[in-house]
Write an enzyme that holds these catalytic residues in place. Structure first.
Site, PDB file in Angstrom:
ATOM      1  N   HIS A   1       0.848  -1.196   0.000  1.00  0.00           N
ATOM      2  CA  HIS A   1       0.000   0.000   0.000  1.00  0.00           C
ATOM      3  C   HIS A   1       0.878   1.239   0.000  1.00  0.00           C
ATOM      4  O   HIS A   1       2.099   1.137   0.036  1.00  0.00           O
ATOM      5  CB  HIS A   1      -1.004  -0.022   1.154  1.00  0.00           C
ATOM      6  CG  HIS A   1      -0.433   0.069   2.542  1.00  0.00           C
ATOM      7  ND1 HIS A   1       0.385  -0.901   3.090  1.00  0.00           N
ATOM      8  CD2 HIS A   1      -0.567   1.023   3.507  1.00  0.00           C
ATOM      9  CE1 HIS A   1       0.713  -0.557   4.321  1.00  0.00           C
ATOM     10  NE2 HIS A   1       0.160   0.614   4.599  1.00  0.00           N
TER      11      HIS A   1
ATOM     12  N   HIS B   1       4.563  -4.818  11.013  1.00  0.00           N
ATOM     13  CA  HIS B   1       4.914  -4.122  12.259  1.00  0.00           C
ATOM     14  C   HIS B   1       4.992  -5.075  13.449  1.00  0.00           C
ATOM     15  O   HIS B   1       4.290  -6.096  13.483  1.00  0.00           O
ATOM     16  CB  HIS B   1       3.875  -3.039  12.598  1.00  0.00           C
ATOM     17  CG  HIS B   1       3.862  -1.885  11.652  1.00  0.00           C
ATOM     18  ND1 HIS B   1       4.673  -0.788  11.806  1.00  0.00           N
ATOM     19  CD2 HIS B   1       3.136  -1.668  10.522  1.00  0.00           C
ATOM     20  CE1 HIS B   1       4.448   0.077  10.820  1.00  0.00           C
ATOM     21  NE2 HIS B   1       3.515  -0.436  10.021  1.00  0.00           N
TER      22      HIS B   1
ATOM     23  N   HIS C   1       5.916   2.237   3.818  1.00  0.00           N
ATOM     24  CA  HIS C   1       5.813   1.059   2.957  1.00  0.00           C
ATOM     25  C   HIS C   1       6.311   1.323   1.535  1.00  0.00           C
ATOM     26  O   HIS C   1       6.773   0.408   0.866  1.00  0.00           O
ATOM     27  CB  HIS C   1       4.369   0.549   2.918  1.00  0.00           C
ATOM     28  CG  HIS C   1       3.920   0.078   4.268  1.00  0.00           C
ATOM     29  ND1 HIS C   1       3.934  -1.239   4.649  1.00  0.00           N
ATOM     30  CD2 HIS C   1       3.518   0.779   5.358  1.00  0.00           C
ATOM     31  CE1 HIS C   1       3.544  -1.339   5.912  1.00  0.00           C
ATOM     32  NE2 HIS C   1       3.283  -0.124   6.363  1.00  0.00           N
TER      33      HIS C   1
ATOM     34  N   ASP D   1      -0.148  -3.968   6.235  1.00  0.00           N
ATOM     35  CA  ASP D   1      -0.822  -3.469   7.445  1.00  0.00           C
ATOM     36  C   ASP D   1      -2.286  -3.916   7.515  1.00  0.00           C
ATOM     37  O   ASP D   1      -3.121  -3.246   8.126  1.00  0.00           O
ATOM     38  CB  ASP D   1      -0.786  -1.930   7.488  1.00  0.00           C
ATOM     39  CG  ASP D   1       0.587  -1.384   7.826  1.00  0.00           C
ATOM     40  OD1 ASP D   1       1.503  -2.166   8.123  1.00  0.00           O
ATOM     41  OD2 ASP D   1       0.738  -0.146   7.781  1.00  0.00           O
TER      42      ASP D   1
HETATM   43 FE    FE Z   1       2.708   0.625   8.223  1.00  0.00          FE
HETATM   44 ZN    ZN Z   2       0.021   1.579   6.616  1.00  0.00          ZN
END
Ligand code: FE
Ligand code: ZN
Length: 256
Positions: free
Chosen positions: A57, A172, A62, A134
């Site tokens: 994304h 993450h 990212h 994410d």
């Molecule tokens: Fe992120």
């Molecule tokens: Zn994100």
């Protein structure tokens, strides 16, 4: 058939970076570009040359390193169709069920909107691994910045449909704080209680809690557990539709 090599490393404050290497062809992809220096150090450590970037994304942690890496390596950048204009240096925009090749390895693209409008995941079925950016975290899921609860629930349901032994690489290290929230909404889940202890032990010695697996997330991640009676009773939605249980769980996490 494929035997991908995956190298995981820390980037920025709490991101994970990934290099995916197909030894047969020598091709190497970075899954997202959180931090150029961390990616270059990882490439040097492995002795690999970057040939591709696969973006999940458009967020800066990212895709922020795309242009610098493309300038240096001339790599091909693949990213989500729904965010084509937001992905720096994109060469190929892909969406649901498109096949992305890395040498002899193949990833199937899964559209997983919700965190962002066009978010995608890369599923390497021959190697039983999925890169989810994410969208799904260990015991968590991404915040709904650009999508609706219904979109995110549909996206998470697609990931839940993958085989339980699929290894999930998320972007993450949020697991320990996610565990505190998970226990607050599903306090009697024995698998979650056990996992939470394991996470505390791992973090106490600085170990990673990522990757995870689809099976483990289905058993313990509250955002995949809309069917759980314990969760439903805790948040007061015993007879509600799954999507409404998910929406309320996500809303509570935002305020937790
Ligand atoms: Fe992120
Ligand atoms: Zn994100």
């Amino acid at each position: 058939m494929s035997k991908l090599q995956i190298h995981q490393f820390e980037a920025l404050s709490d991101n994970y970076g990934y290099l995916v290497h197909d030894p047969e062809s020598g091709s190497t992809a970075a899954i997202d570009t959180p931090e150029v220096s961390a990616i270059e150090a990882a490439l040097a450590e492995k002795g690999w040359t970057l040939t591709h970037i696969f973006n999940t994304h458009h967020h800066a942690d990212h895709a922020g390193g795309n242009l610098a890496l493309k300038e240096k390596y001339g790599c091909i950048i693949v990213g989500p169709k729904g965010e084509e204009k937001l992905i720096p240096g994109i060469d190929r925009a892909v969406g649901q069920d498109d096949i992305v090749e890395l040498g002899f390895a193949k990833a199937r693209v899964i559209d997983v909107p919700g965190h962002t409008r066009g978010h995608i995941a890369y599923y390497f079925g021959d190697d039983d691994v999925v890169f989810v950016g994410d969208t799904l975290f260990a015991l968590g899921c991404g915040r709904l910045f650009e999508g609706t609860p219904q979109q995110m629930w549909t996206s998470l349901s697609k990931l839940m449909a993958l085989p339980d032994d699929t290894t999930v690489y998320c972007a993450h290290e949020y697991t320990q704080s996610n565990a505190r929230f998970a226990l607050s909404v599903e306090p009697h889940n024995a698998a979650l209680i056990a996992r939470s202890k394991d996470i505390d032990e791992k973090r106490a010695r600085g170990a990673w809690t990522v990757p995870t697996s689809i099976g483990l997330e289905k058993a313990t991640n509250p955002f995949l557990r809309a069917a759980s009676n314990d969760l439903r009773a805790t948040i007061g939605l015993v007879g509600a539709a799954d999507v409404d249980v998910f929406a309320e769980t996500r809303a509570r996490k935002d305020k937790f």
